[in-house]
Design a protein around this motif. Structure first.
Motif, PDB file in Angstrom:
ATOM      1  N   CYS A   1       3.314   3.283   1.229  1.00 56.79           N
ATOM      2  CA  CYS A   1       3.329   2.860  -0.173  1.00 56.79           C
ATOM      3  C   CYS A   1       2.616   1.537  -0.407  1.00 56.79           C
ATOM      4  O   CYS A   1       1.956   1.363  -1.431  1.00 56.79           O
ATOM      5  CB  CYS A   1       4.762   2.777  -0.682  1.00 56.79           C
ATOM      6  N   LEU A   2       2.751   0.589   0.505  1.00 59.68           N
ATOM      7  CA  LEU A   2       2.102  -0.705   0.299  1.00 59.68           C
ATOM      8  C   LEU A   2       0.584  -0.571   0.298  1.00 59.68           C
ATOM      9  O   LEU A   2      -0.103  -1.224  -0.495  1.00 59.68           O
ATOM     10  CB  LEU A   2       2.560  -1.696   1.362  1.00 59.68           C
ATOM     11  N   ALA A   3       0.054   0.295   1.157  1.00 60.86           N
ATOM     12  CA  ALA A   3      -1.402   0.519   1.158  1.00 60.86           C
ATOM     13  C   ALA A   3      -1.847   1.173  -0.148  1.00 60.86           C
ATOM     14  O   ALA A   3      -2.867   0.793  -0.734  1.00 60.86           O
ATOM     15  CB  ALA A   3      -1.792   1.385   2.344  1.00 60.86           C
ATOM     16  N   TYR A   4      -1.057   2.155  -0.618  1.00 65.40           N
ATOM     17  CA  TYR A   4      -1.396   2.840  -1.869  1.00 65.40           C
ATOM     18  C   TYR A   4      -1.306   1.879  -3.058  1.00 65.40           C
ATOM     19  O   TYR A   4      -2.151   1.917  -3.958  1.00 65.40           O
ATOM     20  CB  TYR A   4      -0.455   4.034  -2.074  1.00 65.40           C
ATOM     21  N   MET A   5      -0.292   1.019  -3.046  1.00 64.48           N
ATOM     22  CA  MET A   5      -0.120   0.059  -4.142  1.00 64.48           C
ATOM     23  C   MET A   5      -1.294  -0.914  -4.229  1.00 64.48           C
ATOM     24  O   MET A   5      -1.753  -1.243  -5.320  1.00 64.48           O
ATOM     25  CB  MET A   5       1.179  -0.727  -3.959  1.00 64.48           C
ATOM     26  N   SER A   6      -1.779  -1.383  -3.093  1.00 62.64           N
ATOM     27  CA  SER A   6      -2.881  -2.341  -3.125  1.00 62.64           C
ATOM     28  C   SER A   6      -4.188  -1.683  -3.572  1.00 62.64           C
ATOM     29  O   SER A   6      -5.012  -2.326  -4.216  1.00 62.64           O
ATOM     30  CB  SER A   6      -3.056  -2.993  -1.756  1.00 62.64           C
ATOM     31  N   GLU A   7      -4.385  -0.403  -3.239  1.00 62.04           N
ATOM     32  CA  GLU A   7      -5.611   0.288  -3.644  1.00 62.04           C
ATOM     33  C   GLU A   7      -5.610   0.641  -5.129  1.00 62.04           C
ATOM     34  O   GLU A   7      -6.642   0.550  -5.789  1.00 62.04           O
ATOM     35  CB  GLU A   7      -5.782   1.572  -2.837  1.00 62.04           C
ATOM     36  N   ASN A   8      -4.449   1.063  -5.655  1.00 59.54           N
ATOM     37  CA  ASN A   8      -4.393   1.586  -7.022  1.00 59.54           C
ATOM     38  C   ASN A   8      -3.720   0.661  -8.031  1.00 59.54           C
ATOM     39  O   ASN A   8      -3.619   1.015  -9.200  1.00 59.54           O
ATOM     40  CB  ASN A   8      -3.668   2.935  -7.020  1.00 59.54           C
ATOM     41  N   ASN A   9      -3.251  -0.495  -7.589  1.00 59.62           N
ATOM     42  CA  ASN A   9      -2.629  -1.471  -8.479  1.00 59.62           C
ATOM     43  C   ASN A   9      -1.528  -0.817  -9.324  1.00 59.62           C
ATOM     44  O   ASN A   9      -1.615  -0.771 -10.549  1.00 59.62           O
ATOM     45  CB  ASN A   9      -3.682  -2.147  -9.368  1.00 59.62           C
TER      46      ASN A   9
ATOM     47  N   SER B   1       2.994   0.448  -9.397  1.00 62.16           N
ATOM     48  CA  SER B   1       4.340   0.050  -9.004  1.00 62.16           C
ATOM     49  C   SER B   1       4.771   0.767  -7.722  1.00 62.16           C
ATOM     50  O   SER B   1       4.152   1.747  -7.303  1.00 62.16           O
ATOM     51  CB  SER B   1       5.332   0.371 -10.123  1.00 62.16           C
ATOM     52  N   LEU B   2       5.864   0.293  -7.146  1.00 62.81           N
ATOM     53  CA  LEU B   2       6.384   0.912  -5.928  1.00 62.81           C
ATOM     54  C   LEU B   2       6.856   2.327  -6.201  1.00 62.81           C
ATOM     55  O   LEU B   2       6.628   3.233  -5.399  1.00 62.81           O
ATOM     56  CB  LEU B   2       7.526   0.071  -5.344  1.00 62.81           C
ATOM     57  N   ARG B   3       7.480   2.547  -7.336  1.00 67.54           N
ATOM     58  CA  ARG B   3       7.966   3.882  -7.684  1.00 67.54           C
ATOM     59  C   ARG B   3       6.818   4.888  -7.765  1.00 67.54           C
ATOM     60  O   ARG B   3       6.891   5.990  -7.232  1.00 67.54           O
ATOM     61  CB  ARG B   3       8.736   3.828  -8.997  1.00 67.54           C
ATOM     62  N   GLU B   4       5.748   4.510  -8.434  1.00 71.08           N
ATOM     63  CA  GLU B   4       4.586   5.389  -8.558  1.00 71.08           C
ATOM     64  C   GLU B   4       3.948   5.643  -7.187  1.00 71.08           C
ATOM     65  O   GLU B   4       3.522   6.762  -6.887  1.00 71.08           O
ATOM     66  CB  GLU B   4       3.560   4.759  -9.500  1.00 71.08           C
TER      67      GLU B   4
END
Length: 123
Positions: free
Chosen positions: A64-72, A74-77
């Motif tokens: 999730c942290l990698a996905y969050m940094s790429e797509n800006n 939330s953690l839930r998304e």
């Protein structure tokens, strides 16, 4: 990355089997998130977690942290969008720490040194 989970004392010891660069990333992430210790003695390494739940949180955060940094986002998304990747991780439960503890201790049989250290004479 393949994970081999073993109950060890009050916590969980997780053996890492995979690419060495990915092992280093996992060790650093586990230490930064949970202050988990990394040992380089079994498999490609192993990490000790305080509970099985903490290990599963680690696996979720890893994706999730990698996905969050790429797509800006939330953690839930990020959790919703990385479910398939998280479920694709190979996690095997095997009590390897108990097996190591119960294994007989082997000593260096046949390597007795009588003290001549290669000088060519007996004591």
């Amino acid at each position: 990355m393949n994970y081999i989970v073993s109950q060890w004392g009050e916590g969980v010891s997780v053996g890492l089997a995979g690419d060495p660069s990915e092992v280093d990333e996992n060790a650093n992430l586990a230490h930064n998130l949970f202050k988990s210790r990394f040992y380089n003695d079994l498999f490609n390494g192993r990490i000790n977690f305080s509970s099985l739940r903490q290990f599963y949180k680690f696996v979720v955060y890893k994706h999730c942290l990698a996905y969050m940094s790429e797509n800006n986002c939330s953690l839930r998304e990020a959790i919703v969008n990385t479910k398939k990747e998280i479920r694709g991780e190979f996690i095997m439960k095997k009590n390897f720490m108990g097996q190591l503890r119960n294994a007989p201790v082997t000593y260096g049989q046949g390597s007795y040194n009588d003290g001549d250290y290669g000088y060519g004479f007996e004591d």
